[in-house]
Design an enzyme around this catalytic site. Sequence first.
Site, PDB file in Angstrom:
ATOM      1  N   ASP A   1     -52.230  15.794  22.375  1.00  0.00           N
ATOM      2  CA  ASP A   1     -51.642  16.158  23.671  1.00  0.00           C
ATOM      3  C   ASP A   1     -50.920  17.499  23.459  1.00  0.00           C
ATOM      4  OD1 ASP A   1     -48.426  14.414  23.825  1.00  0.00           O
ATOM      5  OD2 ASP A   1     -49.565  15.127  22.085  1.00  0.00           O
TER       6      ASP A   1
ATOM      7  N   ASP B   1     -48.624  19.502  17.954  1.00  0.00           N
ATOM      8  CA  ASP B   1     -50.073  19.260  17.925  1.00  0.00           C
ATOM      9  C   ASP B   1     -50.805  20.533  17.480  1.00  0.00           C
ATOM     10  OD1 ASP B   1     -48.716  17.865  20.367  1.00  0.00           O
ATOM     11  OD2 ASP B   1     -50.411  16.575  19.891  1.00  0.00           O
TER      12      ASP B   1
ATOM     13  N   ASN C   1     -47.593  15.159  26.373  1.00  0.00           N
ATOM     14  CA  ASN C   1     -46.548  16.188  26.525  1.00  0.00           C
ATOM     15  C   ASN C   1     -46.626  16.850  27.899  1.00  0.00           C
ATOM     16  OD1 ASN C   1     -45.356  15.942  23.966  1.00  0.00           O
ATOM     17  ND2 ASN C   1     -46.996  17.159  23.038  1.00  0.00           N
TER      18      ASN C   1
ATOM     19  N   THR D   1     -52.441  12.378  17.686  1.00  0.00           N
ATOM     20  CA  THR D   1     -51.097  12.961  17.707  1.00  0.00           C
ATOM     21  C   THR D   1     -50.501  12.932  19.107  1.00  0.00           C
ATOM     22  OG1 THR D   1     -51.934  15.212  18.098  1.00  0.00           O
ATOM     23  CG2 THR D   1     -51.705  14.504  15.796  1.00  0.00           C
TER      24      THR D   1
ATOM     25  N   PHE E   1     -42.214   8.502  21.727  1.00  0.00           N
ATOM     26  CA  PHE E   1     -42.927   8.943  22.917  1.00  0.00           C
ATOM     27  C   PHE E   1     -44.411   8.564  22.928  1.00  0.00           C
ATOM     28  CE2 PHE E   1     -43.738  11.331  26.664  1.00  0.00           C
ATOM     29  CZ  PHE E   1     -44.997  11.892  26.488  1.00  0.00           C
ATOM     30  N   ASN E   2     -45.163   8.837  21.861  1.00  0.00           N
ATOM     31  CA  ASN E   2     -46.618   8.616  21.895  1.00  0.00           C
ATOM     32  C   ASN E   2     -46.970   7.157  22.154  1.00  0.00           C
ATOM     33  OD1 ASN E   2     -47.219  11.297  21.463  1.00  0.00           O
ATOM     34  ND2 ASN E   2     -47.472  11.076  19.234  1.00  0.00           N
TER      35      ASN E   2
ATOM     36  N   HIS F   1     -43.841  16.565  13.393  1.00  0.00           N
ATOM     37  CA  HIS F   1     -44.410  15.239  13.669  1.00  0.00           C
ATOM     38  C   HIS F   1     -45.930  15.196  13.418  1.00  0.00           C
ATOM     39  CE1 HIS F   1     -40.630  14.224  15.688  1.00  0.00           C
ATOM     40  NE2 HIS F   1     -40.817  15.116  16.638  1.00  0.00           N
ATOM     41  N   ASP F   2     -46.653  15.965  14.206  1.00  0.00           N
ATOM     42  CA  ASP F   2     -48.108  15.788  14.267  1.00  0.00           C
ATOM     43  C   ASP F   2     -48.865  16.259  13.026  1.00  0.00           C
ATOM     44  OD1 ASP F   2     -48.128  16.448  17.846  1.00  0.00           O
ATOM     45  OD2 ASP F   2     -47.755  14.623  16.705  1.00  0.00           O
TER      46      ASP F   2
HETATM   47  O1  RIB Z   1     -42.537  11.743  19.482  1.00  0.00           O
HETATM   48  C1  RIB Z   1     -43.179  12.893  18.987  1.00  0.00           C
HETATM   49  C2  RIB Z   1     -44.571  12.983  19.530  1.00  0.00           C
HETATM   50  O2  RIB Z   1     -44.522  13.105  20.945  1.00  0.00           O
HETATM   51  C3  RIB Z   1     -45.328  14.236  19.038  1.00  0.00           C
HETATM   52  O3  RIB Z   1     -46.688  13.940  18.935  1.00  0.00           O
HETATM   53  C4  RIB Z   1     -45.100  15.226  20.139  1.00  0.00           C
HETATM   54  O4  RIB Z   1     -46.155  16.201  20.226  1.00  0.00           O
HETATM   55  C5  RIB Z   1     -45.133  14.336  21.351  1.00  0.00           C
HETATM   56  O5  RIB Z   1     -46.494  14.092  21.662  1.00  0.00           O
HETATM   57 CA    CA Z   2     -48.297  15.281  20.151  1.00  0.00          CA
END
Ligand code: RIB
Ligand code: CA
Length: 320
Positions: A10, A15, A37, A121, A163-164, A237-238
């Site tokens: 996303d 990403d 996102n 991701t 979030f994901n 993160h990703d």
């Molecule tokens: O929580 C972090 C994730 O949420 C990452 O993948 C960021 O890009 C958002 O998608």
């Molecule tokens: Ca992401």
Amino acid sequence: MPIPAILDCDTGHDDAMAILLAGRTLDLRGVTTVHGNAPVENTTVNTCKILELARLAHVPVAAGAARPLKRRLSHAPGVHGATGMDGPDLPAPSIRPVGESAAGFIARMAAEVDGLRLIATGPLTNIAEALAAGSGALESRIAGVSLMGGAIGQGNASAVAEFNIWADPDAADLVFRGAAPVRMVGLNVTRQVAATPDRRRRIRALGTRTAVAVADLLDYFSDRLQRRYGLPGASMHDPLAVSAVADPDVLRFEPMKVDIELRGEHTYGMTVCDHRHLSPDAAGMVRQRDPLEPPNAEVAVAVDAERFWTRFIDVVATYP
Ligand code: RIB
Ligand code: CA
């Protein structure tokens, strides 16, 4: 021999870092895009921008789900901006996604490519749709799903949900219940890998067009995360979900049962990780000899941030 993989993104700032890392460390067979996102139209354009910037335009892009399986659609403009990748004004891309859907592209590649890994991701809607459509046949072809998502402990979308996962918990539930091996890279490790000012300076000093864009993206993302969480820089993160496949020694994994909370009023979207069999990491915790249920995932519990950064900066230096 590089591992064949599809990245499901996303695209968003981190990403974009995952795409660049995968472009040099894996046999990147395609990038599929998903809501998260930002709307999927934005995440698709952002993906095409990054592939074109890095001269990876040969990698096919397949646009995917515009909304979660069941729950309402949510985005993260407060973190990634309205476009999903605010900050530098990257050129509008000339490359366009293929006509195939993300789920269809994933299914076709799984049938054609032995040992294919899926690296997610963003929200897991495309992965879930592909696995559900392919039934067992597709799952038996997938060598593994490496996903950035969830957490042991604190969340970001809520006190306990990342979030994901939170953006499509029903999709996450299907993936974690599925037969494909899952590696989960959660906030508990990704927040330990920060794009500090010094690391961003080292990247900008490379001086190439890609390096300057990466530094600009990380500056924007760092500013947002520093304001919101007091972190020393953007959390990577990703790209760590890519490292979990391309350089697994960056992370340490433990097997555990992971359940996705689908009904909790306050815990909706939480990855409930049963780590009672692991060494206690806080007073009052115990080390239960046997997990209550068989593990369904390998969950990252530690990370070598310096190893990650050395590799990541070396990779950025290879782009024009
Ligand atoms: O929580 C972090 C994730 O949420 C990452 O993948 C960021 O890009 C958002 O998608
Ligand atoms: Ca992401």
